[in-house]
Write an enzyme that holds these catalytic residues in place. Structure first.
Site, mmCIF file in Angstrom:
data_model
loop_
_atom_site.group_PDB
_atom_site.id
_atom_site.type_symbol
_atom_site.label_atom_id
_atom_site.label_comp_id
_atom_site.label_asym_id
_atom_site.label_seq_id
_atom_site.Cartn_x
_atom_site.Cartn_y
_atom_site.Cartn_z
ATOM 1 N N ASP A 89 36.285 51.101 77.277
ATOM 2 C CA ASP A 89 36.800 49.748 77.117
ATOM 3 C C ASP A 89 36.144 48.850 78.145
ATOM 4 O OD1 ASP A 89 39.602 48.682 75.555
ATOM 5 O OD2 ASP A 89 38.740 47.375 77.084
ATOM 6 N N SER B 34 29.707 48.055 77.635
ATOM 7 C CA SER B 34 29.790 47.203 76.449
ATOM 8 C C SER B 34 29.078 47.901 75.298
ATOM 9 C CB SER B 34 29.120 45.853 76.708
ATOM 10 O OG SER B 34 28.916 45.173 75.477
ATOM 11 N N VAL B 35 29.703 47.918 74.124
ATOM 12 C CA VAL B 35 29.104 48.597 72.966
ATOM 13 C C VAL B 35 27.893 47.851 72.423
ATOM 14 C CG1 VAL B 35 31.171 49.853 72.259
ATOM 15 C CG2 VAL B 35 30.812 47.510 71.425
ATOM 16 N N ASN C 131 35.884 51.380 67.499
ATOM 17 C CA ASN C 131 37.062 50.535 67.361
ATOM 18 C C ASN C 131 36.970 49.234 68.158
ATOM 19 O OD1 ASN C 131 40.094 50.235 66.722
ATOM 20 N ND2 ASN C 131 40.051 50.174 68.967
ATOM 21 N N TYR D 188 34.455 37.334 61.610
ATOM 22 C CA TYR D 188 35.130 38.631 61.687
ATOM 23 C C TYR D 188 35.110 39.340 60.331
ATOM 24 C CZ TYR D 188 39.068 41.821 62.763
ATOM 25 O OH TYR D 188 39.882 42.910 62.952
ATOM 26 N N GLY D 189 35.388 38.588 59.262
ATOM 27 C CA GLY D 189 35.387 39.173 57.925
ATOM 28 C C GLY D 189 34.016 39.712 57.533
ATOM 29 N N LYS E 295 33.377 42.889 59.580
ATOM 30 C CA LYS E 295 34.241 44.012 59.213
ATOM 31 C C LYS E 295 33.880 44.608 57.857
ATOM 32 C CE LYS E 295 36.925 44.877 62.665
ATOM 33 N NZ LYS E 295 36.569 46.053 63.489
ATOM 34 N N ALA F 85 47.938 45.957 62.192
ATOM 35 C CA ALA F 85 48.891 46.242 63.268
ATOM 36 C C ALA F 85 49.129 44.989 64.092
ATOM 37 C CB ALA F 85 48.367 47.358 64.167
ATOM 38 N N ARG G 86 47.402 42.961 70.668
ATOM 39 C CA ARG G 86 46.925 41.802 71.437
ATOM 40 C C ARG G 86 46.005 40.928 70.586
ATOM 41 N NH1 ARG G 86 42.647 41.851 76.314
ATOM 42 N NH2 ARG G 86 41.666 43.294 74.884
#
Length: 216
Positions: A38, A73-74, A100, A165-166, A169, A197, A200
């Site tokens: 993370d 960082s990924v 994730n 984001y869409g 994803k 879910a 945050r």
């Protein structure tokens, strides 16, 4: 608890909270050694702290499990390489990767800067591709791998203010659908989850009463 991961090593990105933390804790409960990755930034990707990852590592150790924290960082090639090296140095194998990690930069398309779009795609899409690429040959060599990507209903159906984001994803769904074909002969199984879910990341997108109904 019929499904066990004793002797297996898992990397979970974005594991300092929410769904990633849930994945990390459950894998540990089932016997896996876990790398809790993370960056520790806020949900827009700003800042960074190892506090969240370290806390989850302590939770796993309190359960009697084995875990280490990683703050890479990924999106960073060097950081991803370091994460894989740290894991291999510690345990000598990588069996499971849960991609994730993610951020949000929500705005209507009219108001969105290209930079907001680029950054979200970089984190969600390239932040999935880079760790996957880094572990792929290791998993092929072992003839064993399990890779999960976190998609979203926004990618599948859309959501106002989330074009970036869409797009990202749904992109990871296309990525993993092809990887599942390429991985079959080496016993690398690939899947996408499209969870909902109250975390945050979604706290101001849902009413507070959804919190108890939609825990990670």
């Amino acid at each position: 608890m019929s499904i066990r991961f004793d002797g297996k090593v898992a990397i979970v990105t974005g594991a300092g909270g929410g769904l990633g933390r849930s994945h990390a804790l459950e894998l540990a409960r089932r016997g896996a050694k876990v790398v809790v990755n993370d960056l520790g930034g806020d949900r827009t990707g700003a800042g960074g702290s190892s506090e969240a990852a370290n806390k989850v590592v302590e939770e796993i150790k309190a359960l009697g499990g084995e875990a280490i924290a990683n703050g890479s960082s990924v999106t960073d090639d060097e950081g991803v390489a370091n994460m894989v090296k740290q894991t291999m140095d510690q345990w000598g194998r990588i069996d499971i990767l849960i991609n994730n990690a993610g951020i949000l930069r929500d705005k209507s398309f009219s108001k969105m800067e290209i930079n907001d779009f680029q950054l979200v795609v970089d984190v969600h899409l390239m932040g999935t591709v880079k760790p996957t690429k880094a572990v792929w040959e290791i998993m092929k060599e072992q003839n064993y791998g399990r890779i999960v990507v976190t998609a979203s209903s926004t990618g599948l159906y859309g959501n106002f203010g989330q074009t970036n984001y869409g797009a990202a994803k749904l992109a990871v769904v296309g990525f993993i659908n092809t990887l599942k074909l390429e991985g079959q002969k080496n016993n690398i199984h690939c899947n996408a989850l499209a969870p909902v879910a109250y975390t945050r990341m979604t706290s101001d997108l849902m009413p507070p009463e959804a919190e108890e109904m939609l825990t990670p």
